[in-house]
Design a protein around this motif. Sequence first.
Motif, PDB file in Angstrom:
ATOM      1  N   SER A  77       0.941  -1.277  -0.016  1.00  0.00           N
ATOM      2  CA  SER A  77      -0.164   0.052   0.168  1.00  0.00           C
ATOM      3  C   SER A  77       1.113   1.215   0.005  1.00  0.00           C
ATOM      4  CB  SER A  77      -0.819   0.084   1.290  1.00  0.00           C
ATOM      5  OG  SER A  77      -1.343   1.422   1.490  1.00  0.00           O
ATOM      6  N   HIS A  78       0.572   2.250  -0.803  1.00  0.00           N
ATOM      7  CA  HIS A  78       1.267   3.358  -0.782  1.00  0.00           C
ATOM      8  C   HIS A  78       1.108   4.296   0.359  1.00  0.00           C
ATOM      9  CE1 HIS A  78       2.631   3.314  -4.942  1.00  0.00           C
ATOM     10  NE2 HIS A  78       1.158   2.896  -5.387  1.00  0.00           N
ATOM     11  N   ALA A  79      -0.005   4.039   1.073  1.00  0.00           N
ATOM     12  CA  ALA A  79      -0.414   4.884   2.420  1.00  0.00           C
ATOM     13  C   ALA A  79       0.683   4.312   3.403  1.00  0.00           C
ATOM     14  CB  ALA A  79      -1.679   4.680   2.952  1.00  0.00           C
ATOM     15  N   ALA A  80       0.982   2.964   3.403  1.00  0.00           N
ATOM     16  CA  ALA A  80       1.697   2.274   4.232  1.00  0.00           C
ATOM     17  C   ALA A  80       2.936   2.594   4.303  1.00  0.00           C
ATOM     18  CB  ALA A  80       1.608   0.747   4.035  1.00  0.00           C
ATOM     19  N   ILE A  81       3.643   2.568   2.842  1.00  0.00           N
ATOM     20  CA  ILE A  81       4.936   3.306   2.814  1.00  0.00           C
ATOM     21  C   ILE A  81       4.995   4.655   3.010  1.00  0.00           C
ATOM     22  CG2 ILE A  81       6.621   3.740   0.955  1.00  0.00           C
ATOM     23  CD1 ILE A  81       5.376   1.349  -0.846  1.00  0.00           C
ATOM     24  N   HIS A  82       4.304   5.599   2.664  1.00  0.00           N
ATOM     25  CA  HIS A  82       4.393   6.867   3.095  1.00  0.00           C
ATOM     26  C   HIS A  82       4.210   7.181   4.425  1.00  0.00           C
ATOM     27  CE1 HIS A  82       3.492  11.062   2.486  1.00  0.00           C
ATOM     28  NE2 HIS A  82       2.623  11.136   3.684  1.00  0.00           N
ATOM     29  N   GLU A  83       3.819   6.343   5.300  1.00  0.00           N
ATOM     30  CA  GLU A  83       3.707   6.589   6.807  1.00  0.00           C
ATOM     31  C   GLU A  83       4.795   6.077   7.334  1.00  0.00           C
ATOM     32  OE1 GLU A  83       1.782   6.984  10.548  1.00  0.00           O
ATOM     33  OE2 GLU A  83       0.845   7.323   8.451  1.00  0.00           O
ATOM     34  N   LEU A  84       5.549   5.104   6.854  1.00  0.00           N
ATOM     35  CA  LEU A  84       6.861   4.640   7.269  1.00  0.00           C
ATOM     36  C   LEU A  84       8.033   5.694   6.953  1.00  0.00           C
ATOM     37  CD1 LEU A  84       6.553   0.800   7.177  1.00  0.00           C
ATOM     38  CD2 LEU A  84       6.357   2.406   9.295  1.00  0.00           C
ATOM     39  N   VAL A  85       7.964   6.195   5.730  1.00  0.00           N
ATOM     40  CA  VAL A  85       8.955   7.022   5.008  1.00  0.00           C
ATOM     41  C   VAL A  85       8.983   8.387   6.102  1.00  0.00           C
ATOM     42  CG1 VAL A  85       9.502   8.543   3.494  1.00  0.00           C
ATOM     43  CG2 VAL A  85       8.833   6.324   2.851  1.00  0.00           C
ATOM     44  N   ALA A  86       7.816   8.655   6.613  1.00  0.00           N
ATOM     45  CA  ALA A  86       7.883   9.731   7.229  1.00  0.00           C
ATOM     46  C   ALA A  86       8.351   9.383   8.750  1.00  0.00           C
ATOM     47  CB  ALA A  86       6.413  10.476   7.405  1.00  0.00           C
ATOM     48  N   LEU A  87       7.979   8.524   9.349  1.00  0.00           N
ATOM     49  CA  LEU A  87       8.788   7.976  10.402  1.00  0.00           C
ATOM     50  C   LEU A  87      10.154   7.616  10.436  1.00  0.00           C
ATOM     51  CD1 LEU A  87       8.541   6.880  13.420  1.00  0.00           C
ATOM     52  CD2 LEU A  87       7.826   4.702  12.681  1.00  0.00           C
ATOM     53  N   PHE A  88      10.437   6.922   9.369  1.00  0.00           N
ATOM     54  CA  PHE A  88      12.312   6.761   9.349  1.00  0.00           C
ATOM     55  C   PHE A  88      12.769   7.909   9.156  1.00  0.00           C
ATOM     56  CE2 PHE A  88      11.028   1.967   7.667  1.00  0.00           C
ATOM     57  CZ  PHE A  88      10.426   1.809   9.031  1.00  0.00           C
ATOM     58  N   ALA A  89      12.266   8.785   8.368  1.00  0.00           N
ATOM     59  CA  ALA A  89      13.217   9.992   8.201  1.00  0.00           C
ATOM     60  C   ALA A  89      13.099  10.891   9.376  1.00  0.00           C
ATOM     61  CB  ALA A  89      12.041  10.963   7.221  1.00  0.00           C
ATOM     62  N   ARG A  90      12.232  10.815  10.511  1.00  0.00           N
ATOM     63  CA  ARG A  90      12.528  11.371  11.755  1.00  0.00           C
ATOM     64  C   ARG A  90      13.657  10.642  12.345  1.00  0.00           C
ATOM     65  NH1 ARG A  90       6.866  11.838  11.260  1.00  0.00           N
ATOM     66  NH2 ARG A  90       6.492  10.048  12.814  1.00  0.00           N
ATOM     67  N   LEU A  91      13.323   9.341  12.401  1.00  0.00           N
ATOM     68  CA  LEU A  91      14.425   8.595  13.154  1.00  0.00           C
ATOM     69  C   LEU A  91      15.682   8.755  12.750  1.00  0.00           C
ATOM     70  CD1 LEU A  91      12.464   5.076  13.472  1.00  0.00           C
ATOM     71  CD2 LEU A  91      12.829   6.447  15.135  1.00  0.00           C
ATOM     72  N   TYR A  92      15.764   8.869  11.390  1.00  0.00           N
ATOM     73  CA  TYR A  92      17.084   8.900  10.620  1.00  0.00           C
ATOM     74  C   TYR A  92      17.649  10.477  11.030  1.00  0.00           C
ATOM     75  CZ  TYR A  92      20.545   9.528   6.912  1.00  0.00           C
ATOM     76  OH  TYR A  92      21.913   9.866   6.183  1.00  0.00           O
ATOM     77  N   ASP A  93      16.911  11.487  11.104  1.00  0.00           N
ATOM     78  CA  ASP A  93      17.410  12.983  11.407  1.00  0.00           C
ATOM     79  C   ASP A  93      18.059  12.852  12.833  1.00  0.00           C
ATOM     80  OD1 ASP A  93      16.874  13.652   9.010  1.00  0.00           O
ATOM     81  OD2 ASP A  93      14.749  14.726   9.826  1.00  0.00           O
ATOM     82  N   GLU A  94      17.613  11.994  13.771  1.00  0.00           N
ATOM     83  CA  GLU A  94      18.198  11.754  14.999  1.00  0.00           C
ATOM     84  C   GLU A  94      19.125  10.945  15.211  1.00  0.00           C
ATOM     85  OE1 GLU A  94      17.291  13.755  17.508  1.00  0.00           O
ATOM     86  OE2 GLU A  94      15.702  14.818  15.968  1.00  0.00           O
ATOM     87  N   ALA A  95      19.450  10.080  14.011  1.00  0.00           N
ATOM     88  CA  ALA A  95      20.463   8.902  14.146  1.00  0.00           C
ATOM     89  C   ALA A  95      21.862   9.554  14.012  1.00  0.00           C
ATOM     90  CB  ALA A  95      20.266   7.938  13.185  1.00  0.00           C
ATOM     91  N   PRO A  96      22.894   8.949  15.009  1.00  0.00           N
ATOM     92  CA  PRO A  96      24.116   9.486  14.706  1.00  0.00           C
ATOM     93  C   PRO A  96      24.901   9.119  13.390  1.00  0.00           C
ATOM     94  CG  PRO A  96      24.103   7.771  16.336  1.00  0.00           C
ATOM     95  CD  PRO A  96      22.601   7.972  15.985  1.00  0.00           C
TER      96      PRO A  96
END
Length: 281
Positions: free
Chosen positions: A256-275
Amino acid sequence: MSAAPDRLAYLQVEVATRLLSTAVLERREAMPIVAIDKVCTPAPWPAEPVRQLIEEALKRFELNPPTQADAWLAPRLHAALRLTRAEAADPGLWAYLAMRVASDYVVWRHPGRNPKHGQVRSINKARFVGPFDTQAFARLWWAAELFRDGPDYRPVVVACGNQDVLNTVLGLRVILHRPVAQALLRLVSDGRAATGREVNALAQAVNAAGSTLVYEALAPDVGQDPDAYRDWIDEGHNGFVPYDALPDGPDDGQVSHAAIHELVALFARLYDEAPVRGRDR
């Protein structure tokens, strides 16, 4: 190299490991083909389509870094060798493919690290008989199976075009959840995580942040259609795989495109905080 056999076979890993002597791994002795033929167990798939595919890869990428062959070969190996996941989980099949059908490819693609002074270059035994995310051909087949989006192999090209995805992400249990796999690749393909350090940081952040159960709640996956997968296997008896275009994978349902979109946003936030070593905050 001896002529390819008519059909593939299974070679028990314990036996294969004994046959991989230090002299064989250092290429001072040839692969013991006669001994392999005496102990292997026949499998139902023809060997010739796979051997032709390997020869085409060797020809196409002869003058390129061997790593560049992965993105081309992975989807075509998956399409040529149509297996169920249970069949692909048998390491004996991959050991036979690597040692009896296409050891020349393993030597070319995985020649071993540059030796230290006084040492001889040696191929890593795990490239012949290792786990699924390390063995030379199993890693490509499973990368195609886990990163494809239904019949669409384009995400596989992204995954196998980045060695850190193959070396790090492929071994993570979280990518068994298809929206996670596709969301990770979106961040790679759009350049937000492109270098080795960035991909590894993203993978560690996603893996540490949650389990597949959590991600399944955030981004539900649609069930895959086993009948469509079986039809795809049954239709593959002619062994034809296009070399200049991507083949079609099993049409067993896309994420589902909606499922991918949901996780892309989450992973982008996690990645921004990752060292990420070398990245400015």
